[in-house]
Write a protein that holds these residues in place. Structure first.
Motif, short mmCIF file in Angstrom:
data_model
loop_
_atom_site.label_atom_id
_atom_site.label_comp_id
_atom_site.label_asym_id
_atom_site.label_seq_id
_atom_site.Cartn_x
_atom_site.Cartn_y
_atom_site.Cartn_z
N ALA A 71 0.56 -1.59 0.01
CA ALA A 71 0.22 -0.09 0.09
C ALA A 71 1.28 1.09 -0.57
N LEU A 72 2.11 1.32 0.63
CA LEU A 72 2.49 2.95 0.94
C LEU A 72 3.25 2.64 -0.27
N VAL A 73 4.08 1.31 -1.13
CA VAL A 73 4.37 1.86 -2.47
C VAL A 73 3.52 2.39 -3.46
N LYS A 74 2.20 1.65 -3.11
CA LYS A 74 1.05 2.63 -4.49
C LYS A 74 1.32 3.74 -3.63
N LYS A 75 0.94 3.79 -2.84
CA LYS A 75 0.91 5.82 -2.33
C LYS A 75 2.03 5.74 -3.35
N ALA A 76 3.17 5.88 -3.08
CA ALA A 76 4.86 6.39 -2.81
C ALA A 76 4.75 7.09 -4.72
#
Length: 95
Positions: A71-76
């Protein structure tokens, strides 16, 4: 939805979020390295010694950490809609 000015280039990524995602991916590995911490039989959880239920708990811990990192990579790195190279670029205000 706004079009990216250069569709063949990726937008800049938020490095802070990527580093945090990397930390979440390292946590399960760090939890498995010190075998001396969990290579014992007590305390037992039902008929299972500590070694077994610690590793089973780590399976769920890995799933949680990997999901958070994803989820963090998708948001980044936000998604950019694909536009073929021969298609004209959208002007400001056009969709």
């Amino acid at each position: 939805m706004a079009q990216h000015k250069y569709p063949d280039k990726a937008p800049p990524a938020d490095r802070r979020l990527q580093v945090i995602a990397g930390i979440f991916l390292l946590l399960p590995m760090i939890a498995l390295v010190p075998v001396g911490w969990y290579a014992r039989t007590t305390p037992k959880l039902g008929a299972f010694p500590f070694f077994i239920w610690y590793q089973m708990a780590l399976v769920f811990f890995c799933v949680i950490c990997t999901s958070i990192a994803y989820a963090l990579v998708k948001k980044a790195r936000p998604a950019v809609p694909f536009q073929p190279a021969d298609a004209p670029l959208a002007k400001d205000g056009e969709v």
